[in-house]
Design a protein around this motif. Structure first.
Motif, mmCIF file in Angstrom:
data_model
loop_
_atom_site.group_PDB
_atom_site.id
_atom_site.type_symbol
_atom_site.label_atom_id
_atom_site.label_comp_id
_atom_site.label_asym_id
_atom_site.label_seq_id
_atom_site.Cartn_x
_atom_site.Cartn_y
_atom_site.Cartn_z
ATOM 1 N N LEU A 370 51.969 35.357 35.944
ATOM 2 C CA LEU A 370 51.487 34.014 35.638
ATOM 3 C C LEU A 370 51.322 33.198 36.915
ATOM 4 C CD1 LEU A 370 53.852 33.143 32.648
ATOM 5 C CD2 LEU A 370 51.699 34.385 32.593
ATOM 6 N N GLY A 371 50.532 32.152 36.818
ATOM 7 C CA GLY A 371 50.304 31.260 37.951
ATOM 8 C C GLY A 371 48.939 30.625 37.820
ATOM 9 N N THR A 372 48.773 29.447 38.400
ATOM 10 C CA THR A 372 47.491 28.754 38.311
ATOM 11 C C THR A 372 46.412 29.539 39.045
ATOM 12 O OG1 THR A 372 48.056 27.437 40.253
ATOM 13 C CG2 THR A 372 48.552 26.477 38.101
ATOM 14 N N ASN A 373 45.165 29.247 38.730
ATOM 15 C CA ASN A 373 44.047 29.921 39.394
ATOM 16 C C ASN A 373 44.094 29.686 40.897
ATOM 17 O OD1 ASN A 373 43.037 30.844 36.972
ATOM 18 N ND2 ASN A 373 41.650 29.122 36.683
ATOM 19 N N GLY A 374 43.921 30.775 41.655
ATOM 20 C CA GLY A 374 43.867 30.651 43.107
ATOM 21 C C GLY A 374 45.183 30.846 43.825
ATOM 22 N N VAL A 375 46.284 31.120 43.083
ATOM 23 C CA VAL A 375 47.584 31.271 43.761
ATOM 24 C C VAL A 375 47.773 32.673 44.342
ATOM 25 C CG1 VAL A 375 48.732 29.513 42.373
ATOM 26 C CG2 VAL A 375 48.822 31.909 41.639
ATOM 27 N N GLY A 376 46.904 33.624 43.973
ATOM 28 C CA GLY A 376 46.997 34.956 44.570
ATOM 29 C C GLY A 376 47.368 36.073 43.617
ATOM 30 N N LYS A 377 47.186 35.882 42.321
ATOM 31 C CA LYS A 377 47.566 36.924 41.357
ATOM 32 C C LYS A 377 46.771 38.210 41.591
ATOM 33 C CE LYS A 377 46.675 34.391 37.692
ATOM 34 N NZ LYS A 377 46.269 33.122 38.301
ATOM 35 N N SER A 378 45.454 38.088 41.676
ATOM 36 C CA SER A 378 44.617 39.277 41.904
ATOM 37 C C SER A 378 44.882 39.883 43.280
ATOM 38 C CB SER A 378 43.132 38.923 41.762
ATOM 39 O OG SER A 378 42.840 38.499 40.441
ATOM 40 N N THR A 379 45.155 39.031 44.278
ATOM 41 C CA THR A 379 45.480 39.524 45.625
ATOM 42 C C THR A 379 46.733 40.392 45.586
ATOM 43 O OG1 THR A 379 44.485 37.578 46.659
ATOM 44 C CG2 THR A 379 46.065 38.815 47.972
ATOM 45 N N LEU A 380 47.762 39.931 44.856
ATOM 46 C CA LEU A 380 49.001 40.707 44.746
ATOM 47 C C LEU A 380 48.732 42.062 44.096
ATOM 48 C CD1 LEU A 380 52.078 40.873 45.055
ATOM 49 C CD2 LEU A 380 52.276 39.795 42.803
ATOM 50 N N MET A 381 47.876 42.091 43.067
ATOM 51 C CA MET A 381 47.566 43.354 42.397
ATOM 52 C C MET A 381 46.859 44.321 43.357
ATOM 53 S SD MET A 381 48.897 42.862 39.490
ATOM 54 C CE MET A 381 50.043 41.744 40.293
ATOM 55 N N LYS A 382 46.003 43.780 44.207
ATOM 56 C CA LYS A 382 45.298 44.628 45.175
ATOM 57 C C LYS A 382 46.249 45.171 46.236
ATOM 58 C CE LYS A 382 40.790 42.441 44.547
ATOM 59 N NZ LYS A 382 39.749 41.569 45.128
ATOM 60 N N ILE A 383 47.290 44.385 46.578
ATOM 61 C CA ILE A 383 48.300 44.868 47.527
ATOM 62 C C ILE A 383 49.103 46.001 46.889
ATOM 63 C CG2 ILE A 383 50.385 44.256 48.812
ATOM 64 C CD1 ILE A 383 49.246 41.415 49.068
ATOM 65 N N ILE A 384 49.532 45.798 45.637
ATOM 66 C CA ILE A 384 50.316 46.823 44.941
ATOM 67 C C ILE A 384 49.510 48.111 44.791
ATOM 68 C CG2 ILE A 384 51.380 47.426 42.723
ATOM 69 C CD1 ILE A 384 52.186 44.491 42.425
ATOM 70 N N SER A 385 48.204 47.980 44.499
ATOM 71 C CA SER A 385 47.362 49.159 44.265
ATOM 72 C C SER A 385 46.751 49.725 45.546
ATOM 73 C CB SER A 385 46.245 48.814 43.274
ATOM 74 O OG SER A 385 45.453 47.749 43.751
ATOM 75 N N LYS A 386 47.243 49.242 46.719
ATOM 76 C CA LYS A 386 46.857 49.758 48.036
ATOM 77 C C LYS A 386 45.412 49.431 48.432
ATOM 78 C CE LYS A 386 49.947 53.746 47.411
ATOM 79 N NZ LYS A 386 50.072 55.217 47.503
ATOM 80 N N GLN A 387 44.795 48.476 47.752
ATOM 81 C CA GLN A 387 43.445 48.058 48.142
ATOM 82 C C GLN A 387 43.494 47.084 49.318
ATOM 83 O OE1 GLN A 387 40.854 46.907 44.815
ATOM 84 N NE2 GLN A 387 42.319 47.857 43.422
ATOM 85 N N LEU A 388 44.640 46.411 49.505
ATOM 86 C CA LEU A 388 44.855 45.516 50.637
ATOM 87 C C LEU A 388 46.155 45.895 51.336
ATOM 88 C CD1 LEU A 388 43.958 41.985 49.161
ATOM 89 C CD2 LEU A 388 42.595 43.316 50.783
#
Length: 652
Positions: A370-388
């Motif tokens: 959870l978190g407001t739009n723009g706080v980095g939710k999708s970014t965190l998922m990309k880090i976990i999945s090794k995309q970042l």
């Protein structure tokens, strides 16, 4: 209630696919209608009919569209406004790309009159005494007033601010998906039409904006029809449900929650009837199989009854609720700890997104993010999945860890292909690494498609059907960790309910970013809340965390209001005997501030009352402790407000 419109004998078919067959319904003033049904079954088609962008097929009896007309000058005539699901960018030639001007894209008459007014202003600047220009200018001004240009403009900009879109000069092309959705919400809530049609209005929105939208719809006296997969929203704001099923539009009075109880009751009754009919059919079948000689003297009526029973059983089976057989493929891994983040930080263009993250991901975690739009939710998922890669820190992964990421930005499907080619790669069977195989046609039907559509080109499928195919394509993969970024966007409710059931039972790890509160409540056993570059971890599901998050929002709103009300330090006059004007204004406002503070305390007390204290564990106790601390803090501030009133009153 007054009838706004009535539609009868709706018949629509696209080729061999029948969408509506003699369907009928009516809408009354003030109706809040939830429109549900499988994707591809006619929800968007119905909106086009109501907007008169599509005329139903010629039929006998003929299609009838009766609309309310104005009576004695009252504004009761049928008028409709469609808020689309897809944000449309105006052509550059119109010059409406600023957020502040975007609404004029949907009001061409106002737009043209404003253009004329600007041209007249330029002429008046050169010759301010030309009576012909002055008279024309006056006419255009009156026309804009008649069109309620000023009221529409003020209302639109007011809604934008309430949705926290402050920069009116922003280009709509540069807005995020959530920000574009907020613009569309402001557009729909501003409309003066008697019927507002909403196509998935809450996609990509944060909880705060969804709550504001729900409040506005609840307060509205206008009629609304909402296509939405958000069952919480439908249960909160609707008073009627339209369900498109088997080419008919079934109408039910009540909320979505009421409707689901009705459906469950009907389903139970149907199962009981089916059981009785099956018993009767078994007896009659045995009799029919005795042979002509044995039953030759029996009544012809009994033979007819047998065929009637068989027909009834077949009808009940077809009426029974369909089930989408989703198979979430797992790798069979036994390892418990899957990932470990050690002092991980991430920045983008020198802007910090996360700082010093330390946590681990375990097998069987069902995590809602959870978190407001723009706080980095999708970014965190990309880090976990090794995309970042993280900017700082270290991430440890279990050996051969398989992570599948289902992005909210759906991949473009090859529209020239068929589902058979897409799902089977040209083969009749889909083969999984576990050794299991399934026929492409069966796999296709498991996602609520008809086998006859297996070789149709994808270009002929609706947007919702393509999303279901995208889900089918992604779930062919096998993984230890499944990451879903807004998986319910654009899926119909039936598909969502079955997906959440399969995810909750999946013997693996699932991470879900979603604003679908019901979906989170039914799937998660942990919550990650992202705020201020950090993650707050909860070892409980969404329903347990919701009261705490609600209390946090109450506190934020209260602090923001207090900051706005508080006089600046430069304006404080020290050691004066009488109240100055600002202190008098403060004294006048204090009773309202105290009332709001007391209401906030009462809200938190109500949130605390939701907890079942007989089953408290460490995590729940922590949440209760935080809520209690907030309540204590608010009560302390309330005492200070009382003292401030006494101090000011003593100097009157």
């Amino acid at each position: 209630m007054t009838i706004l419109c009535s539609l009868k004998n709706i018949n629509v078919a696209f080729g061999q696919k029948v969408i509506f067959n003699n369907a009928s319904f009516q809408i009354e003033h003030g109706d809040k209608i939830g429109l549900i049904g499988l994707n591809g079954m006619g929800k968007s088609t119905l909106f086009k009919i109501l907007c008169e962008r599509l005329i139903p097929d010629t039929s006998t009896p003929p299609f009838v569209f009766d609309k309310a007309t104005a009576k004695q000058g009252a504004k009761m005539e049928y008028s409709v406004f469609l808020v689309p699901q897809k944000f449309e960018v105006p052509p550059p030639s119109l010059g409406l790309n600023k957020v502040s001007d975007y609404y004029l894209f949907y009001y061409p008459e106002i737009r043209e009159n404003l253009k004329l007014l600007n041209e007249l202003d330029e002429k008046l600047a050169l010759n301010h005494e030309d009576e012909a220009i002055i008279n024309k200018h006056h006419q255009i001004t009156e026309r804009l007033d008649h069109l309620d240009y000023y009221g529409i403009s003020d209302k639109y900009h007011s809604y934008l601010k309430s949705f926290d879109l402050q920069n009116m000069d922003s280009d709509v092309n540069d807005l995020s998906g959530g920000e574009q959705r907020k613009v569309l919400l402001a557009l729909g809530l501003t409309s003066q039409a008697n019927l507002i049609l909403w196509d998935e209005p809450t996609n990509h929105l944060d909880f705060e904006t969804i709550n504001l939208f729900e409040d506005e719809i609840t307060k509205s006296n206008t009629s609304h029809i909402i296509i939405s997969h958000d069952r919480y929203l439908l249960s909160k704001v609707t008073n009627k449900i339209f369900h498109i099923s088997r080419a008919q539009i079934l109408s039910y009075t009540g909320t979505y929650a009421d409707y689901m109880e009705h459906v469950a009751s009907e389903e139970n009754a149907r199962k009981q009837m089916l059981s009785k009919l099956k018993n009767s059919l078994t007896r009659e079948l045995a009799w029919m199989r005795q042979g002509i000689k044995a039953r030759g003297t029996r009544s012809k009526k009994r033979v007819e009854n047998y065929h009637d029973l068989a027909s009834k059983v077949s009808t009940l089976k077809s009426d029974a609720k369909k089930s989408m057989e989703i198979l979430i493929n797992k790798s069979g891994r036994k390892t418990k700890k899957l990932t470990e983040f050690i002092d991980v930080s991430f920045s983008y263009d020198k802007k910090p997104i996360f700082k010093n993250l330390n946590f681990s991901l375990y097998k069987d975690d069902k995590i809602g993010v959870l978190g407001t739009n723009g706080v980095g939710k999708s970014t965190l998922m990309k880090i976990i999945s090794k995309q970042l890669e993280p900017s700082l820190g270290k991430i440890k992964y279990a050996d051969d860890l398989k992570i599948c990421y289902f992005s909210q930005l759906r991949d473009e499907l090859p529209l020239n292909k068929s589902p058979f080619e897409l799902l089977g790669d040209g083969e009749d069977f889909i083969h999984f690494k576990s050794g299991r195989s399934i026929h492409v046609a069966t796999y296709f039907q498991n996602y609520l498609f008809n086998q006859g559509e297996l070789h149709r080109p994808l270009s002929s499928f609706s947007g919702g059907e393509l999303n279901r195919l995208q889900l089918a394509l992604n779930l062919k993969n096998e993984a230890d960790v499944w990451i879903f970024d807004e998986p319910t966007n654009d899926l119909d409710i039936e598909s969502i309910e079955i997906l959440e059931d399969k995810l909750s039972k999946f013997d693996g790890t699932v991470i879900i970013i979603s604003h679908d509160r019901t979906f989170l409540e039914n799937v998660t056993n942990k919550i990650w809340h992202i705020e201020n570059h950090e993650i707050e971890f909860f070892e409980v599901g969404y329903s347990q965390v919701a009261p705490y998050l609600e209390a946090c929002q109450i506190e934020k709103d209260l602090l923001a209001k207090e900051e706005k009300e508080r006089p600046s330090s430069k304006q404080v006059v020290i050691e004066i005997k009488k109240l100055d004007q600002q202190e008098k204004m403060r004294l006048d406002k204090l009773p309202q501030i105290i009332e709001e503070q007391e209401a906030s305390i009462a809200q938190i007390e109500e949130l605390l009352s939701r907890f079942d204290y007989s089953t408290m564990d460490a995590e729940k106790s922590e949440i209760v402790g935080k809520l209690t601390s907030k309540k204590d803090k608010l009560e302390e501030e309330l005492l200070g407000l009382y003292e401030e009133v006494e101090s000011l009153e003593s100097r009157l």
